[in-house]
Write a protein that holds these residues in place. Structure first.
Motif, PDB file in Angstrom:
ATOM      1  N   UNK A 196       0.610  -0.770   0.386  1.00 34.47           N
ATOM      2  CA  UNK A 196      -0.192   0.735  -0.279  1.00 34.47           C
ATOM      3  C   UNK A 196       1.052   1.006   0.140  1.00 34.47           C
ATOM      4  N   UNK A 197       2.074   1.319   0.620  1.00 39.46           N
ATOM      5  CA  UNK A 197       2.997   2.357   1.112  1.00 39.46           C
ATOM      6  C   UNK A 197       3.774   2.728  -0.517  1.00 39.46           C
ATOM      7  N   UNK A 198       4.062   1.668  -0.917  1.00 40.58           N
ATOM      8  CA  UNK A 198       4.405   2.139  -1.907  1.00 40.58           C
ATOM      9  C   UNK A 198       4.341   1.618  -3.785  1.00 40.58           C
ATOM     10  N   UNK A 199       3.091   1.535  -2.898  1.00 41.68           N
ATOM     11  CA  UNK A 199       1.873   1.977  -3.748  1.00 41.68           C
ATOM     12  C   UNK A 199       2.224   0.375  -5.349  1.00 41.68           C
ATOM     13  N   UNK A 200       1.703  -0.849  -4.239  1.00 40.23           N
ATOM     14  CA  UNK A 200       2.610  -2.029  -5.645  1.00 40.23           C
ATOM     15  C   UNK A 200       1.081  -2.809  -5.963  1.00 40.23           C
ATOM     16  N   UNK A 201       1.378  -3.671  -6.436  1.00 39.15           N
ATOM     17  CA  UNK A 201      -0.517  -4.921  -6.444  1.00 39.15           C
ATOM     18  C   UNK A 201       0.332  -5.844  -6.589  1.00 39.15           C
ATOM     19  N   UNK A 202       0.249  -6.965  -5.751  1.00 37.29           N
ATOM     20  CA  UNK A 202       0.696  -8.258  -5.388  1.00 37.29           C
ATOM     21  C   UNK A 202       0.085  -8.545  -7.148  1.00 37.29           C
ATOM     22  N   UNK A 203       1.303  -9.961  -7.530  1.00 36.74           N
ATOM     23  CA  UNK A 203       0.120 -11.132  -8.698  1.00 36.74           C
ATOM     24  C   UNK A 203      -0.951 -11.349  -8.679  1.00 36.74           C
ATOM     25  N   UNK A 204      -1.781 -11.614  -7.412  1.00 40.39           N
ATOM     26  CA  UNK A 204      -2.631 -12.499  -7.231  1.00 40.39           C
ATOM     27  C   UNK A 204      -3.356 -11.658  -7.324  1.00 40.39           C
TER      28      UNK A 204
END
Length: 454
Positions: A196-204
């Motif tokens: 959330x903090x780094x603005x990244x999405x999981x591969x799932x």
């Protein structure tokens, strides 16, 4: 209003590529960087009603083995969902509503345990699960926008169910307003708060574009509202709840590395999807997708995917057997593999024992298990049964909710059938001088013995 965490698994981990690698690619992240992982759901106590947000894993779910090379390991089981709920002081009958964030088994596993509760779930997810029942409410989010989110349904004063697709195509989140704070219960919008903090999405993720839009909206909401971020798959979920910690996206807390201390575990041959909890059982296969029963996980095609969340084979972990302490009649304690199930069985009891009937062989057969009550021995149960008889016991049985813990066991039976077959008119087949199997072979044959084993 009171919000509580229903804690189910602990002491797991996830890798950075799994948690953050959807858009940039998993190879852009360090698999040696690991974050803590758990599994918990949440409940909202409004005083007059109790609302659950998701219902954890199925009670019969095999535990994952702790493979340190896996992309995610949710951890060791603390309790099944209903037990965890009871430890918080709640009975199943108190639950009035369940809000489902999405269809995966680690979020919907015990919906069946609450037949009297209204189940609110997006129409997309309900249809995907083929949910049926008068208590299922297919939600179309007809109450308009909530803050910067396009569609919502108001569940109660201060409780909003919000359409937030991406992780799955019908994914939803819940926002509860209390004492100036906004508690954002998001399912799996992110797997760890660091994402959330780094603005990244999981591969799932099922829908990449929708997931990006949802995360953008979540972050924008957090910028404008005092938000406590309640995650499912990291202990930060309940740590944030306990501390009423408001998210500051410009100030990410220092990550706490997982302990990574795992003892020896026994594999079962089954595999568990680390993303959604779906179990691959070689004895069953995946016939719907052309995988016959008896196909080992290692022999699955390289392009085979989880039937539920569509993740690849690399997202599956070995299932481990759950060992529990079993005390026999002599008070001797031993570690055994325990089979567990909490559901409706044919059940009866008297002053001496409890009895449950377990069906097997596609319900063509059943066996009755007797458990002597405290203060009684196996011999007492047998003596009591001699007095009442099997027929009376069978007629006393009725359908009842049973929490069954049964040590895994194997029984063998064998009988020599020579005398039985001879008495039925087959004496010549066993006579080495008079047997006639000429229709089967040119060589003289006879039956030496016939053995039935089971």
């Amino acid at each position: 209003m009171e919000i509580k965490a229903v804690k189910l698994y602990e002491n797991g981990f996830m890798t950075q590529p799994f948690a953050m690698g959807l858009e940039d690619g998993e190879d852009k992240f360090d698999k040696n960087v690991k974050y803590r992982s758990t599994l918990q759901n949440f409940l909202i106590d409004l005083g007059g009603e109790v609302i659950l947000v998701d219902t954890g894993m199925p009670v019969e779910q095999p535990d994952m083995a702790a493979d340190v090379d896996a992309p995610i390991y949710i951890g060791a089981r603390i309790d099944d969902y209903v037990t965890a709920l009871s430890k918080l002081g709640y009975k199943k009958e108190q639950v009035t509503k369940i809000l489902v964030t999405h269809k995966h088994p680690d979020h919907t596993g015990e919906l069946r345990s609450f037949p009297n509760a209204k189940i609110y779930i997006s129409r997309v997810e309900a249809d995907a699960m083929e949910l049926k029942g008068d208590n299922v409410v297919r939600v179309d989010f007809e109450d308009g926008a909530y803050a910067n989110f396009d569609k919502c349904k108001k569940i109660a004063d201060g409780v909003y169910y919000i359409f937030a697709p991406g992780h799955t195509t019908g994914n939803s989140i819940v926002i509860a307003e209390n004492e100036g704070l906004h508690y954002l219960i998001h399912g799996d919008v992110t797997y760890t708060d660091e994402a959330l903090y780094q603005n990244k999405l999981s591969v799932a993720t099922e829908d990449k574009a929708a997931a990006r839009d949802t995360l953008n909206k979540v972050r924008a909401f957090i910028e404008r509202h005092k938000t406590v971020y309640l995650s499912t798959h990291t202990p930060l979920g309940y740590e944030n709840l306990d501390a009423k910690k408001v998210v500051d996206l410009a100030d990410m807390p220092a990550p706490v590395p997982p302990a990574m201390n795992y003892g020896e575990q026994k594999a079962t041959g089954k595999y568990v999807c680390s993303v959604c909890g779906t179990v691959y059982d070689p004895a069953v296969g995946d016939p719907e997708h052309g995988i016959p029963a008896g196909t080992a996980f290692e022999d699955l095609p390289d392009d085979w995917k989880c039937p539920v969340c569509k993740q690849g084979k690399d997202k599956f972990n070995k299932a481990s057997s759950a060992e529990e302490t079993f005390t026999d009649e002599s008070k001797t304690k031993s570690k055994v593999t325990m089979m567990k199930a909490e559901k409706k069985f044919s059940y009866a009891e008297n002053d001496v024992f409890q009895a449950v009937s377990l069906a097997y062989g596609n319900s063509a057969f059943s066996m009755v298990v007797l458990l002597p009550k405290t203060g009684h021995k196996v011999a007492d149960a047998i003596a009591s049964l001699k007095e009442t008889g099997w027929d009376e016991l069978r007629h006393q049985m009725y359908t009842h909710d049973v929490d069954l813990w049964l040590p895994k066991f194997e029984t063998k039976y064998g009988i020599r059938l020579n005398d039985i077959l001879i008495s039925m008119g087959m004496p010549l087949a066993f006579d080495d001088q008079r047997a006639n199997f000429s229709a089967l072979s040119d060589f003289p044959l006879y039956l030496k013995y016939v053995q039935q084993d089971a």
